[in-house]
Write a protein that holds these residues in place. Sequence first.
Motif, PDB file in Angstrom:
ATOM      1  N   UNK A  89      -0.182   1.961  -4.361  1.00  0.00           N
ATOM      2  CA  UNK A  89      -0.862   0.993  -3.505  1.00  0.00           C
ATOM      3  C   UNK A  89       0.174   0.233  -2.678  1.00  0.00           C
ATOM      4  N   UNK A  90       1.239  -0.207  -3.354  1.00  0.00           N
ATOM      5  CA  UNK A  90       2.296  -0.945  -2.647  1.00  0.00           C
ATOM      6  C   UNK A  90       2.914  -0.107  -1.542  1.00  0.00           C
ATOM      7  N   UNK A  91       3.185   1.149  -1.861  1.00  0.00           N
ATOM      8  CA  UNK A  91       3.786   2.047  -0.870  1.00  0.00           C
ATOM      9  C   UNK A  91       2.833   2.289   0.296  1.00  0.00           C
ATOM     10  N   UNK A  92       1.549   2.366  -0.013  1.00  0.00           N
ATOM     11  CA  UNK A  92       0.551   2.585   1.037  1.00  0.00           C
ATOM     12  C   UNK A  92       0.461   1.375   1.955  1.00  0.00           C
ATOM     13  N   UNK A  93       0.539   0.186   1.358  1.00  0.00           N
ATOM     14  CA  UNK A  93       0.498  -1.038   2.162  1.00  0.00           C
ATOM     15  C   UNK A  93       1.721  -1.099   3.082  1.00  0.00           C
ATOM     16  N   UNK A 134       4.214  -0.848   8.427  1.00  0.00           N
ATOM     17  CA  UNK A 134       5.298  -0.372   9.289  1.00  0.00           C
ATOM     18  C   UNK A 134       4.842   0.722  10.239  1.00  0.00           C
ATOM     19  N   UNK A 135       3.591   1.139  10.111  1.00  0.00           N
ATOM     20  CA  UNK A 135       3.097   2.196  10.989  1.00  0.00           C
ATOM     21  C   UNK A 135       3.550   3.583  10.567  1.00  0.00           C
ATOM     22  N   UNK A 136       4.084   3.685   9.364  1.00  0.00           N
ATOM     23  CA  UNK A 136       4.545   4.982   8.883  1.00  0.00           C
ATOM     24  C   UNK A 136       3.390   5.783   8.290  1.00  0.00           C
ATOM     25  N   UNK A 137       3.671   7.020   7.992  1.00  0.00           N
ATOM     26  CA  UNK A 137       2.679   7.900   7.380  1.00  0.00           C
ATOM     27  C   UNK A 137       2.417   7.455   5.944  1.00  0.00           C
ATOM     28  N   UNK A 138       1.146   7.412   5.538  1.00  0.00           N
ATOM     29  CA  UNK A 138       0.833   7.073   4.143  1.00  0.00           C
ATOM     30  C   UNK A 138       1.375   8.169   3.242  1.00  0.00           C
ATOM     31  N   UNK A 139       2.156   7.803   2.216  1.00  0.00           N
ATOM     32  CA  UNK A 139       2.809   8.805   1.369  1.00  0.00           C
ATOM     33  C   UNK A 139       1.818   9.677   0.611  1.00  0.00           C
ATOM     34  N   UNK A 140       2.327  10.817   0.137  1.00  0.00           N
ATOM     35  CA  UNK A 140       1.526  11.723  -0.661  1.00  0.00           C
ATOM     36  C   UNK A 140       0.980  10.992  -1.883  1.00  0.00           C
TER      37      UNK A 140
END
Length: 572
Positions: free
Chosen positions: A185-189, A194-200
Motif C-alpha cells: 500500500x505504501x509503495x502504491x501511494x 510521484x507519477x510512477x508506475x504502480x509496482x507489481x
Amino acid sequence: MPTELPTTEAQGWDATLRTAIATHAKAATGVPFGPGDVVLSAPKQAGHGDLATNAAMMLAKRAGKAPREVAQAIVDGITEELGDRLSGAEIAGPGFINLTLSGTFLREALGIVGAAGRSWGGGGARQTERINVEFVSANPTGPMHVGHARNAAYGDALSRILEFHGHVVDREFYVNDFGSQVKNLGASILARATGAEVPEGGYQGAYVQEIADGIPGAADQSVEALSDLGVEAMLARTQGTLAGFGVRFDRFFSERSLHAGEPSALDSALEILRSNGELELEDEAWWLRTEKRGDDKDRVVVRSDGAPTYYASDLAYMRDKLDRGYDRQMLVLGADHHGYIGRMRAAFEAFGGDPDRLELLIMQLVKLVEGGVEVKMSKRSGQFVTVEDLVDEIGVDASRWFLLQRSHDTAVELDLELARKASSENPVYYVQYAHARACSVLEKVSAQALSVATALSGGDAGAVTGLAVTVEDAERALTLKLGELPEVVAQSAARRAPHRIATYALELAQVFTAFYRDCQIAGAEGDGVEAWRAALTAATRDALATTLGLLGVTAPERMERRDEDGPEAEAA
RNA sequence: GCGCCCGUAGCUCAGUGGAUAGAGCGCCUGCCUCCGGAGCAGGAAGUCGGAGGUUCGAAUCCUCCCGGGCGCGCCA
C-alpha cells in the motif's frame, strides 16, 4: 464459564398449554416428558385449529401404543384441565392434536406478550455466555466492498440477536496492519504521489490516488511512513463507512500490536505452544502439527528465514481472546476463508481450548448484478462496488435488509437495478410501513383505549385480560403470531441465523395488515373492543420495532406519504 | 484430485423429521366515499437436481451420481 440465568415466567404465554399436554402425555405413556419437550406448531391448513402438537406420535412408539390412542388420552386430559381456555381439541391424521384456543386464553396471551413491551421475545437464553464476535476485519488496504457489507450486516445483527437472547457480546474488528500488503500500500501511494508506475502486486484503485493527494509532501516520504499513513487513512475511512452503516465495534484490534514489545504477544503465544510440545522444527522452519487434529496439512508458523507467518498472528490473536476469558469465540469470515476452519480449530485445541467454543461462520458470496449482467469485483483493477456505492443506490435500511434476508451460507444475487427500481416496493418498506401505520392508528384511538394500550405496554397485563370481548379471526391470528417471537429469536440465535428474524418480521407485518383491514380499530364499537384492538396494535408496534431493531433497520413512526410525485415517478 | 457451501415456482430465495411444500418479485382477475392503497382478495405456476436407503412419515437424515460456486502457498 456460563452462568445460570434466573428462570423467567414472562415468556410462557403458552405455558399452561404446554404443561397440560406434557402432564397428560406422560400419564398416558409413562415416558418422561416435560413442558419444554412439547412441540407446538402453527398448522399450515385452515381448519386445523390454532396450534397443533405431535406429542402423541413422538411418544407412542416408545410406549408401545397406538398414536391415536395416546392422542385421545391427552385430549381427554387437557380438555378437563383447561376448561374454558380451550374451545376445541381434535385428533387428526396419524395422531396430530389440533387445538383451538378460547378468547379467554388469547386475552391472557396478549396480556403476557404486551406487558413485556419491547423486551418481548428476549432473554430466553438458558445460560448467559460471554461471546466475542469478530467480523468484517477488512484489510486496511482498500475500501469495503459488498462482501464486507454482508459480513458487517450479518455480524452486527447476530450480535444484536445474541445480546437480546441474553448473552454478553463483544464486537471486534481485527486490523491487518502488518506485513507485506501494508508495504504494498505504501509503495502504491508513493507511486501515485510521484507519477510512477504502480509496482507489481500494488493497489491500482482510484482511492490510492486520493490517499496520496491527502498526504502533504507524499512524494518525498519513505514507503514505511506512507504505509503507516495509508493504513491510518484507510482505517479511518472504514470506520466512517461502518458508522454510516449502523455498525458499532467495541474494539479494533491491531495485528501490529501483537508484534510489539519484548517478548511480544506473538512470542508468548508461540512459547506456550512450544512448551506444550505442539511446535516442531523441520527444514529450519517451525511447524504447528495441525494435521493430527483434523487439518488438511501441517502449518508453518515461523519461516526458515525467521519471519512469522500470517497464521502466527492469528494464533497470537486467538490466544489473546482466550486469555480474556470468553466462553465462546465467533469469527465471521468470507467465503474464500473456509479453508481456515481446519487450522483454526486445530490451533484452538493446541492451546487447550474446547473446539466447540470456537465457531467459524462462513459467509457465502454476494453476486452483484446490474440489469442481468454480473458486476465483476476486482481489487487489482480497482473496479468494485463499495459499501458507500451500495448505500448511495438503495440506502442503509434496504441494504441491510437485502443482505440479511437470506441465510448466510447461501450465495445471494443482488440486482442493483432491481433494488433501485423496486425501492419503493421492497419488503423492508412494507414492514416499516406496518410499524408506521400502527403508530399512526394509535394516535387516532380514544383516550380511554390509548390508556389501556399504554398500560399494557407499561407492564400491566390485567389491562387487557379483563376485557370481555369476542376475539375475531384476524385478532386471533395476530395474537398467535406475536406469541411466536420468543421461539423465533431462540432459533435465530441458536442457528446464528438473522434471516429468520427478517422472515418473521415480514410475516408479522402481513398478519397485522390483514387485521387492520378486517378490524376497525379507532372508534370501534362494542364494549372494550377499541381498547382491546388498540392494545393488540401497540403490542404489534413493539414487536415490529424489536425485530427491525435486531436487523439494524430503522422503525420510523411515520413515512413519507407516497403520491404521484413519489420515487417511482422520479425514477421514470 | 481433495475439502467446504449450494441445487425448491419464470426470477431471487424461505422451509433441517410431520398433514395438501411457502414468501417476495413478475404474470392474470377483481377491489380505492372507509383508522395511511408503499395496500387487500383470488388465480396460474413445482418430478423440492437424479437414484437408492433409514423411518409410521423425508425438501429435511445416510450413500452414490450430476450440476454450480469457493478454496487447497515457508502469500496476506
